[in-house]
Design a protein around this motif. Sequence first.
Motif, PDB file in Angstrom:
ATOM      1  N   GLU A  61       0.928  -1.270  -0.091  1.00  0.00           N
ATOM      2  CA  GLU A  61      -0.027  -0.069  -0.003  1.00  0.00           C
ATOM      3  C   GLU A  61       0.941   1.190   0.003  1.00  0.00           C
ATOM      4  OE1 GLU A  61      -3.913   1.296   2.487  1.00  0.00           O
ATOM      5  OE2 GLU A  61      -2.343   0.428   3.516  1.00  0.00           O
ATOM      6  N   ASN A  62       2.120   1.183   0.409  1.00  0.00           N
ATOM      7  CA  ASN A  62       2.997   2.302   0.547  1.00  0.00           C
ATOM      8  C   ASN A  62       4.276   2.047  -0.260  1.00  0.00           C
ATOM      9  OD1 ASN A  62       1.817   1.828   3.726  1.00  0.00           O
ATOM     10  ND2 ASN A  62       1.234   3.759   3.032  1.00  0.00           N
ATOM     11  N   ASP A  63       4.077   1.591  -1.311  1.00  0.00           N
ATOM     12  CA  ASP A  63       5.404   1.246  -2.019  1.00  0.00           C
ATOM     13  C   ASP A  63       5.906   2.509  -2.703  1.00  0.00           C
ATOM     14  OD1 ASP A  63       6.935   0.760  -4.496  1.00  0.00           O
ATOM     15  OD2 ASP A  63       5.902  -1.167  -4.637  1.00  0.00           O
ATOM     16  N   LEU A  64       7.076   2.980  -2.459  1.00  0.00           N
ATOM     17  CA  LEU A  64       7.609   4.089  -2.483  1.00  0.00           C
ATOM     18  C   LEU A  64       8.429   4.218  -4.015  1.00  0.00           C
ATOM     19  CD1 LEU A  64       8.603   6.895  -1.041  1.00  0.00           C
ATOM     20  CD2 LEU A  64      10.751   5.702  -0.561  1.00  0.00           C
ATOM     21  N   PRO A  65       9.129   3.524  -4.520  1.00  0.00           N
ATOM     22  CA  PRO A  65       9.580   3.542  -6.045  1.00  0.00           C
ATOM     23  C   PRO A  65       8.364   3.296  -7.009  1.00  0.00           C
ATOM     24  CG  PRO A  65      10.977   1.967  -4.804  1.00  0.00           C
ATOM     25  CD  PRO A  65       9.808   2.250  -3.930  1.00  0.00           C
ATOM     26  N   VAL A  66       7.242   2.270  -6.583  1.00  0.00           N
ATOM     27  CA  VAL A  66       6.406   2.298  -7.951  1.00  0.00           C
ATOM     28  C   VAL A  66       4.958   2.379  -6.939  1.00  0.00           C
ATOM     29  CG1 VAL A  66       5.714   0.769  -9.577  1.00  0.00           C
ATOM     30  CG2 VAL A  66       8.081   0.525  -8.843  1.00  0.00           C
ATOM     31  N   PRO A  67       4.503   3.564  -6.609  1.00  0.00           N
ATOM     32  CA  PRO A  67       3.303   3.749  -6.113  1.00  0.00           C
ATOM     33  C   PRO A  67       1.896   2.766  -6.477  1.00  0.00           C
ATOM     34  CG  PRO A  67       3.896   5.980  -6.842  1.00  0.00           C
ATOM     35  CD  PRO A  67       5.121   4.810  -7.385  1.00  0.00           C
ATOM     36  N   VAL A  68       1.339   2.305  -5.505  1.00  0.00           N
ATOM     37  CA  VAL A  68       0.222   1.383  -5.692  1.00  0.00           C
ATOM     38  C   VAL A  68      -0.681   1.580  -6.619  1.00  0.00           C
ATOM     39  CG1 VAL A  68      -1.233   2.338  -3.814  1.00  0.00           C
ATOM     40  CG2 VAL A  68      -1.237  -0.149  -4.339  1.00  0.00           C
ATOM     41  N   ILE A  69      -0.822   2.901  -7.084  1.00  0.00           N
ATOM     42  CA  ILE A  69      -2.014   3.236  -8.148  1.00  0.00           C
ATOM     43  C   ILE A  69      -1.579   2.409  -9.557  1.00  0.00           C
ATOM     44  CG2 ILE A  69      -0.670   5.276  -8.768  1.00  0.00           C
ATOM     45  CD1 ILE A  69      -4.673   4.716  -8.810  1.00  0.00           C
ATOM     46  N   ASN A  70      -0.463   2.315  -9.667  1.00  0.00           N
ATOM     47  CA  ASN A  70       0.088   1.683 -10.902  1.00  0.00           C
ATOM     48  C   ASN A  70      -0.400   0.123 -10.550  1.00  0.00           C
ATOM     49  OD1 ASN A  70       2.016   3.508 -12.251  1.00  0.00           O
ATOM     50  ND2 ASN A  70       3.029   3.456 -10.310  1.00  0.00           N
ATOM     51  N   ALA A  71      -0.420  -0.559  -9.743  1.00  0.00           N
ATOM     52  CA  ALA A  71      -0.858  -1.935  -9.729  1.00  0.00           C
ATOM     53  C   ALA A  71      -2.294  -1.980  -9.701  1.00  0.00           C
ATOM     54  CB  ALA A  71      -0.297  -2.586  -8.400  1.00  0.00           C
ATOM     55  N   ILE A  72      -3.120  -0.927  -9.337  1.00  0.00           N
ATOM     56  CA  ILE A  72      -4.466  -0.863  -9.348  1.00  0.00           C
ATOM     57  C   ILE A  72      -5.002  -0.896 -10.722  1.00  0.00           C
ATOM     58  CG2 ILE A  72      -6.717   0.539  -8.907  1.00  0.00           C
ATOM     59  CD1 ILE A  72      -5.013   1.238  -6.096  1.00  0.00           C
ATOM     60  N   ASN A  73      -4.104   0.153 -11.458  1.00  0.00           N
ATOM     61  CA  ASN A  73      -4.550   0.492 -12.952  1.00  0.00           C
ATOM     62  C   ASN A  73      -4.176  -0.873 -13.843  1.00  0.00           C
ATOM     63  OD1 ASN A  73      -5.230   2.898 -12.548  1.00  0.00           O
ATOM     64  ND2 ASN A  73      -2.998   3.919 -12.782  1.00  0.00           N
ATOM     65  N   MET A  74      -3.397  -1.421 -13.488  1.00  0.00           N
ATOM     66  CA  MET A  74      -2.735  -2.770 -14.290  1.00  0.00           C
ATOM     67  C   MET A  74      -4.037  -3.814 -13.785  1.00  0.00           C
ATOM     68  SD  MET A  74       1.370  -3.036 -13.661  1.00  0.00           S
ATOM     69  CE  MET A  74       1.567  -4.340 -14.460  1.00  0.00           C
ATOM     70  N   SER A  75      -4.363  -3.934 -12.698  1.00  0.00           N
ATOM     71  CA  SER A  75      -5.402  -4.912 -12.428  1.00  0.00           C
ATOM     72  C   SER A  75      -6.711  -4.855 -13.067  1.00  0.00           C
ATOM     73  CB  SER A  75      -5.643  -5.073 -10.881  1.00  0.00           C
ATOM     74  OG  SER A  75      -6.415  -3.858 -10.372  1.00  0.00           O
ATOM     75  N   GLN A  76      -6.884  -3.685 -13.596  1.00  0.00           N
ATOM     76  CA  GLN A  76      -8.003  -3.422 -14.246  1.00  0.00           C
ATOM     77  C   GLN A  76      -8.008  -3.534 -15.846  1.00  0.00           C
ATOM     78  OE1 GLN A  76      -8.961   0.533 -12.668  1.00  0.00           O
ATOM     79  NE2 GLN A  76      -9.482  -0.257 -10.906  1.00  0.00           N
ATOM     80  N   SER A  77      -6.746  -3.563 -16.151  1.00  0.00           N
ATOM     81  CA  SER A  77      -6.307  -3.853 -17.614  1.00  0.00           C
ATOM     82  C   SER A  77      -6.203  -5.229 -18.200  1.00  0.00           C
ATOM     83  CB  SER A  77      -5.055  -2.935 -17.897  1.00  0.00           C
ATOM     84  OG  SER A  77      -5.551  -1.745 -17.496  1.00  0.00           O
ATOM     85  N   PHE A  78      -5.545  -5.898 -17.222  1.00  0.00           N
ATOM     86  CA  PHE A  78      -5.556  -7.515 -17.517  1.00  0.00           C
ATOM     87  C   PHE A  78      -6.738  -8.213 -17.960  1.00  0.00           C
ATOM     88  CE2 PHE A  78      -1.266  -6.887 -15.312  1.00  0.00           C
ATOM     89  CZ  PHE A  78      -0.350  -7.123 -16.332  1.00  0.00           C
ATOM     90  N   PRO A  79      -6.985  -8.838 -18.765  1.00  0.00           N
ATOM     91  CA  PRO A  79      -8.456  -9.728 -18.884  1.00  0.00           C
ATOM     92  C   PRO A  79      -8.616 -10.435 -17.534  1.00  0.00           C
ATOM     93  CG  PRO A  79      -7.309  -9.707 -21.024  1.00  0.00           C
ATOM     94  CD  PRO A  79      -6.370  -9.080 -19.906  1.00  0.00           C
ATOM     95  N   ASP A  80      -7.523 -11.065 -17.156  1.00  0.00           N
ATOM     96  CA  ASP A  80      -7.797 -12.162 -16.158  1.00  0.00           C
ATOM     97  C   ASP A  80      -6.700 -11.916 -14.960  1.00  0.00           C
ATOM     98  OD1 ASP A  80      -8.134 -14.005 -14.421  1.00  0.00           O
ATOM     99  OD2 ASP A  80      -7.651 -15.728 -15.940  1.00  0.00           O
ATOM    100  N   ALA A  81      -6.954 -10.848 -13.901  1.00  0.00           N
ATOM    101  CA  ALA A  81      -6.019 -10.456 -13.010  1.00  0.00           C
ATOM    102  C   ALA A  81      -6.741 -10.445 -11.454  1.00  0.00           C
ATOM    103  CB  ALA A  81      -5.754  -9.008 -13.267  1.00  0.00           C
ATOM    104  N   LYS A  82      -5.896 -10.795 -10.605  1.00  0.00           N
ATOM    105  CA  LYS A  82      -6.347 -10.531  -9.184  1.00  0.00           C
ATOM    106  C   LYS A  82      -5.047  -9.836  -8.356  1.00  0.00           C
ATOM    107  CE  LYS A  82      -6.458 -13.256  -4.866  1.00  0.00           C
ATOM    108  NZ  LYS A  82      -6.447 -14.455  -4.433  1.00  0.00           N
TER     109      LYS A  82
END
Length: 308
Positions: free
Chosen positions: A258-279
Amino acid sequence: MKRVCLVLSLGVILASCKKDIDQVSEPELVAKDYHQTAVTQFVTSGDIKYAYRVLGDQEGTPLLMISALGGSMDDWDPAVTNGIAQKNKVIIFDIQGVGATNGKTPDNIADMAKSAVSFIKALGVGKVNLMGFSMGSFVSQQIALTEPALVNKIILTGTGPKGSQGLSNLPNLLAAAAGLSPEESFLKFGFTSSAASQAAGKQSWARVQKRILNRDIPLSQEGSLAELTAVLGWAQPYPNALAELKRITQPVLIVQGENDLPVPVINAINMSQSFPDAKLIIYPDSGHSAFTQNYEQFVPAANAFLEK
């Protein structure tokens, strides 16, 4: 199927998933310490002699783990590698120009991915699962985009797409860490400032240092610069990044602090909504190394994901 889950406490997943929720089992007991005893092997592709180790005695599709910026085979946390190796064949290796692998380290993610693919093909493995941490997660994405037939499932940790928000600030983060000891830098970049996170980070650091036999040499200054150049190249604006991820149809497990410094968590959230099959699993009070801080929850989740 897309599922986004927030882990709020040990072993507990909130019912905020978009569809069904996979229950995470109790932490698995690590019965065998493969990480400390695995023999370094070599395989050649072209002019490159790749160093690698196989952990575990399981059959089936192997999990290839791709290291972070500055990392080698010896920088993986044994709590993670051993835990996954109880259920899966795990392969750790040194990318070109790192550790015991010869050659010049590529200065871009695309060429790193090509080199990793050459290694996979040299092993004679028809298909692999991929697990990448930070820079390794960027390489994993690139492999899935360019060589999809080689990839079965993907685990991404400390991750972000091309043009990740906040990643271009990495030089400033590195400058702020100048003068820190290796352990202090490890704790600053991978963990939060809380007492609990720092304690977990110190335990992880101790586990990582445990292997002494045939330990890799540190990354050279030339190799370090090449890897940093590659990561900063990935950080450059790329408006089509999230749309491009829709082409990756393999199941993807994304694990982020939740507190990722180099790669903020918003990036993972955005990716999870882009992959067809993601958790997506987000660990609270956790930084870039969330999967090692929370290994007791991550390992069963990873093994369950790979088993399906």
